[in-house]
Design a protein around this motif. Structure first.
Motif, PDB file in Angstrom:
ATOM      1  N   ARG A   1      36.367  35.813  51.689  1.00 13.91           N
ATOM      2  CA  ARG A   1      35.996  34.970  52.834  1.00 13.91           C
ATOM      3  C   ARG A   1      36.701  35.443  54.104  1.00 13.91           C
ATOM      4  O   ARG A   1      36.110  35.478  55.181  1.00 13.91           O
ATOM      5  N   TYR A   2      37.963  35.803  53.957  1.00 15.62           N
ATOM      6  CA  TYR A   2      38.735  36.285  55.101  1.00 15.62           C
ATOM      7  C   TYR A   2      38.125  37.569  55.663  1.00 15.62           C
ATOM      8  O   TYR A   2      37.913  37.708  56.878  1.00 15.62           O
ATOM      9  N   LEU A   3      37.832  38.531  54.791  1.00 16.87           N
ATOM     10  CA  LEU A   3      37.296  39.806  55.247  1.00 16.87           C
ATOM     11  C   LEU A   3      35.871  39.658  55.785  1.00 16.87           C
ATOM     12  O   LEU A   3      35.478  40.358  56.720  1.00 16.87           O
ATOM     13  N   ALA A   4      35.098  38.740  55.206  1.00 15.33           N
ATOM     14  CA  ALA A   4      33.751  38.492  55.722  1.00 15.33           C
ATOM     15  C   ALA A   4      33.817  37.928  57.136  1.00 15.33           C
ATOM     16  O   ALA A   4      33.025  38.301  58.008  1.00 15.33           O
ATOM     17  N   SER A   5      34.788  37.047  57.367  1.00 14.94           N
ATOM     18  CA  SER A   5      34.956  36.465  58.694  1.00 14.94           C
ATOM     19  C   SER A   5      35.446  37.494  59.703  1.00 14.94           C
ATOM     20  O   SER A   5      35.009  37.515  60.857  1.00 14.94           O
ATOM     21  N   LYS A   6      36.336  38.386  59.259  1.00 12.79           N
ATOM     22  CA  LYS A   6      36.944  39.355  60.173  1.00 12.79           C
ATOM     23  C   LYS A   6      36.052  40.559  60.440  1.00 12.79           C
ATOM     24  O   LYS A   6      35.947  41.030  61.576  1.00 12.79           O
ATOM     25  N   TYR A   7      35.409  41.074  59.390  1.00 12.45           N
ATOM     26  CA  TYR A   7      34.656  42.316  59.515  1.00 12.45           C
ATOM     27  C   TYR A   7      33.137  42.148  59.353  1.00 12.45           C
ATOM     28  O   TYR A   7      32.402  43.116  59.457  1.00 12.45           O
ATOM     29  N   GLY A   8      32.729  40.919  59.030  1.00  8.53           N
ATOM     30  CA  GLY A   8      31.304  40.716  58.814  1.00  8.53           C
ATOM     31  C   GLY A   8      30.818  41.230  57.477  1.00  8.53           C
ATOM     32  O   GLY A   8      29.638  41.474  57.267  1.00  8.53           O
ATOM     33  N   ARG A   9      31.766  41.397  56.555  1.00  8.70           N
ATOM     34  CA  ARG A   9      31.404  41.842  55.203  1.00  8.70           C
ATOM     35  C   ARG A   9      32.362  41.208  54.212  1.00  8.70           C
ATOM     36  O   ARG A   9      33.469  40.821  54.559  1.00  8.70           O
ATOM     37  N   GLY A  10      31.923  41.100  52.999  1.00  7.96           N
ATOM     38  CA  GLY A  10      32.799  40.578  51.959  1.00  7.96           C
ATOM     39  C   GLY A  10      33.778  41.639  51.496  1.00  7.96           C
ATOM     40  O   GLY A  10      33.651  42.821  51.814  1.00  7.96           O
ATOM     41  N   SER A  11      34.766  41.206  50.751  1.00 11.79           N
ATOM     42  CA  SER A  11      35.738  42.142  50.193  1.00 11.79           C
ATOM     43  C   SER A  11      35.124  42.889  49.024  1.00 11.79           C
ATOM     44  O   SER A  11      34.430  42.308  48.194  1.00 11.79           O
ATOM     45  N   PHE A  12      35.366  44.202  48.971  1.00 15.36           N
ATOM     46  CA  PHE A  12      34.915  44.955  47.813  1.00 15.36           C
ATOM     47  C   PHE A  12      35.625  44.469  46.545  1.00 15.36           C
ATOM     48  O   PHE A  12      35.159  44.702  45.451  1.00 15.36           O
ATOM     49  N   LEU A  13      36.738  43.781  46.722  1.00 15.44           N
ATOM     50  CA  LEU A  13      37.457  43.234  45.577  1.00 15.44           C
ATOM     51  C   LEU A  13      36.603  42.211  44.842  1.00 15.44           C
ATOM     52  O   LEU A  13      36.703  42.066  43.622  1.00 15.44           O
ATOM     53  N   SER A  14      35.742  41.488  45.574  1.00 15.42           N
ATOM     54  CA  SER A  14      34.929  40.444  44.936  1.00 15.42           C
ATOM     55  C   SER A  14      33.953  41.025  43.920  1.00 15.42           C
ATOM     56  O   SER A  14      33.497  40.324  43.021  1.00 15.42           O
ATOM     57  N   PHE A  15      33.645  42.314  44.058  1.00 13.42           N
ATOM     58  CA  PHE A  15      32.718  42.952  43.118  1.00 13.42           C
ATOM     59  C   PHE A  15      33.449  43.732  42.033  1.00 13.42           C
ATOM     60  O   PHE A  15      32.829  44.261  41.111  1.00 13.42           O
ATOM     61  N   ALA A  16      34.765  43.825  42.152  1.00 18.12           N
ATOM     62  CA  ALA A  16      35.544  44.605  41.193  1.00 18.12           C
ATOM     63  C   ALA A  16      35.702  43.833  39.880  1.00 18.12           C
ATOM     64  O   ALA A  16      35.919  42.623  39.877  1.00 18.12           O
ATOM     65  N   LYS A  17      35.594  44.559  38.799  1.00 19.55           N
ATOM     66  CA  LYS A  17      35.765  43.955  37.480  1.00 19.55           C
ATOM     67  C   LYS A  17      37.217  43.530  37.283  1.00 19.55           C
ATOM     68  O   LYS A  17      38.149  44.260  37.635  1.00 19.55           O
ATOM     69  N   THR A  18      37.417  42.346  36.740  1.00 19.79           N
ATOM     70  CA  THR A  18      38.757  41.849  36.440  1.00 19.79           C
ATOM     71  C   THR A  18      39.125  42.222  35.010  1.00 19.79           C
ATOM     72  O   THR A  18      38.343  42.003  34.084  1.00 19.79           O
ATOM     73  N   GLY A  19      40.318  42.782  34.834  1.00 18.31           N
ATOM     74  CA  GLY A  19      40.819  43.100  33.509  1.00 18.31           C
ATOM     75  C   GLY A  19      42.023  42.240  33.164  1.00 18.31           C
ATOM     76  O   GLY A  19      42.719  41.738  34.055  1.00 18.31           O
ATOM     77  N   MET A  20      42.261  42.058  31.881  1.00 20.70           N
ATOM     78  CA  MET A  20      43.392  41.245  31.445  1.00 20.70           C
ATOM     79  C   MET A  20      43.915  41.794  30.120  1.00 20.70           C
ATOM     80  O   MET A  20      43.137  42.054  29.205  1.00 20.70           O
ATOM     81  N   LYS A  21      45.224  41.996  30.055  1.00 18.70           N
ATOM     82  CA  LYS A  21      45.852  42.476  28.831  1.00 18.70           C
ATOM     83  C   LYS A  21      46.977  41.533  28.431  1.00 18.70           C
ATOM     84  O   LYS A  21      47.806  41.157  29.263  1.00 18.70           O
ATOM     85  N   THR A  22      47.010  41.156  27.156  1.00 19.98           N
ATOM     86  CA  THR A  22      48.084  40.303  26.645  1.00 19.98           C
ATOM     87  C   THR A  22      49.325  41.152  26.377  1.00 19.98           C
ATOM     88  O   THR A  22      49.233  42.268  25.860  1.00 19.98           O
ATOM     89  N   ILE A  23      50.471  40.617  26.741  1.00 22.91           N
ATOM     90  CA  ILE A  23      51.751  41.304  26.558  1.00 22.91           C
ATOM     91  C   ILE A  23      52.470  40.629  25.397  1.00 22.91           C
ATOM     92  O   ILE A  23      52.723  39.425  25.432  1.00 22.91           O
ATOM     93  N   ASN A  24      52.822  41.404  24.377  1.00 24.01           N
ATOM     94  CA  ASN A  24      53.243  40.820  23.110  1.00 24.01           C
ATOM     95  C   ASN A  24      54.739  40.627  22.930  1.00 24.01           C
ATOM     96  O   ASN A  24      55.167  39.813  22.107  1.00 24.01           O
ATOM     97  N   ASN A  25      55.569  41.370  23.643  1.00 25.34           N
ATOM     98  CA  ASN A  25      57.012  41.244  23.436  1.00 25.34           C
ATOM     99  C   ASN A  25      57.756  41.653  24.704  1.00 25.34           C
ATOM    100  O   ASN A  25      57.150  42.085  25.687  1.00 25.34           O
ATOM    101  N   ASP A  26      59.080  41.523  24.671  1.00 23.99           N
ATOM    102  CA  ASP A  26      59.882  41.784  25.869  1.00 23.99           C
ATOM    103  C   ASP A  26      59.795  43.230  26.322  1.00 23.99           C
ATOM    104  O   ASP A  26      59.790  43.516  27.526  1.00 23.99           O
ATOM    105  N   TYR A  27      59.760  44.160  25.361  1.00 26.12           N
ATOM    106  CA  TYR A  27      59.664  45.568  25.752  1.00 26.12           C
ATOM    107  C   TYR A  27      58.361  45.824  26.506  1.00 26.12           C
ATOM    108  O   TYR A  27      58.346  46.486  27.554  1.00 26.12           O
ATOM    109  N   HIS A  28      57.261  45.309  25.983  1.00 26.12           N
ATOM    110  CA  HIS A  28      55.977  45.513  26.644  1.00 26.12           C
ATOM    111  C   HIS A  28      55.922  44.769  27.970  1.00 26.12           C
ATOM    112  O   HIS A  28      55.246  45.211  28.910  1.00 26.12           O
ATOM    113  N   LEU A  29      56.632  43.644  28.077  1.00 25.09           N
ATOM    114  CA  LEU A  29      56.689  42.920  29.349  1.00 25.09           C
ATOM    115  C   LEU A  29      57.413  43.760  30.403  1.00 25.09           C
ATOM    116  O   LEU A  29      56.961  43.877  31.546  1.00 25.09           O
TER     117      LEU A  29
END
Length: 271
Positions: free
Chosen positions: A77-105
């Motif tokens: 919304r901010y970028l659409a207001s400022k530049y007249g276009r939406g953020s390319f981030l809105s079309f980017a795929k969201t990924g999520m990975k579970t972290i299992n222990n302190d070392y991986h954290l």
């Protein structure tokens, strides 16, 4: 509700620039501070790159997805207001990975914060402004003001939100809310135990880099050496006892994951 440690990110492949300039990066930083308010989520680390973002959080999967949804929406919304276009981030795929222990954290936090360093944008992850890397162990930050020094009306104009911000939030002269106000710095410090271990992970080759060249520039190691010498209240290595000198050089090698050759070049005394 089950809480997990999660690495939430957007896919930066084939993405155009999301944050064209400093003003847009500041809005992106402040949007992270605002979107995590009033939600059952703890932000442990984050990094905004020019075309993608990384967050390491403690939350349920549902709350994490809600957080990243509102983050992408508000930025668009901010970028659409400022530049007249939406953020390319809105079309980017969201990924999520579970972290299992302190070392991986620890590894996930380091991976998140190392992004600009690995991309060659900075000599050190700690020098990159658009992340939480420098907020865990810094003792004083000059030029910050409290949010409650502004009227409610001025806060809304300044930060672009009607959400009530915590009175103790601090912002700099550019209007950026400091990450230490909303990142779980104490939790991360306890995870890494000490600053040396934290720096060790930041300079660890966790991306399976294969180059034989030093990934840490000599100037970064020299700055680290100077800081450690100040803890001994001396300016030069030869002012230390032999035992302290060896102890300090071992700490430098551990923190920056460097070779004996590079250590000898920057600090010409063998361990």
């Amino acid at each position: 509700m089950i809480m997990d440690y999660l690495h939430v990110y957007t896919d930066g492949r084939f993405q155009q620039t999301i944050f064209p300039n400093t003003e847009d990066f500041i809005f992106g930083m402040n949007t992270a501070a605002i979107c995590q308010l009033n939600r059952n989520i703890s932000l442990l680390a984050f990094c905004l790159m020019d075309n993608h973002v990384h967050f390491v959080v403690e939350a349920s999967e549902k709350d994490s997805l809600t957080f990243i949804h509102y983050y992408k929406r508000n930025l668009s919304r901010y970028l659409a207001s400022k530049y007249g276009r939406g953020s390319f981030l809105s079309f980017a795929k969201t990924g999520m990975k579970t972290i299992n222990n302190d070392y991986h954290l620890k590894t996930a936090i380091a991976y998140c914060l190392r992004n600009p360093f690995v991309a060659g944008m900075e000599n050190s992850p700690l020098e990159y402004r658009w992340s939480s890397a420098n907020c865990y162990y810094e003792t004083t930050v000059a030029g910050l003001s409290r949010i409650d020094s502004l009227s409610i009306r001025r806060q809304r104009e300044f930060f672009g939100t009607r959400i009530k911000l915590p009175r103790n939030y601090m912002f700099d002269n550019d209007g950026m809310i400091h990450p230490s106000c909303y990142v779980q710095t104490e939790q991360v410090r306890q995870l890494f135990s000490n600053e040396g271990n934290f720096i060790h992970y930041l300079f660890k080759r966790i991306e399976n880099e294969t180059s034989d060249n030093p990934i840490v520039r000599d100037i970064v190691i020299s700055k680290g050496l100077k800081k450690l010498l100040s803890e001994y209240e001396v300016n030069f290595l030869d002012e230390l006892s032999s035992a302290d000198r060896i102890r300090l050089l071992k700490e430098i090698k551990f923190r920056y994951n460097i070779s004996e050759r590079q250590l000898a070049r920057v600090c010409p005394i063998k361990v």
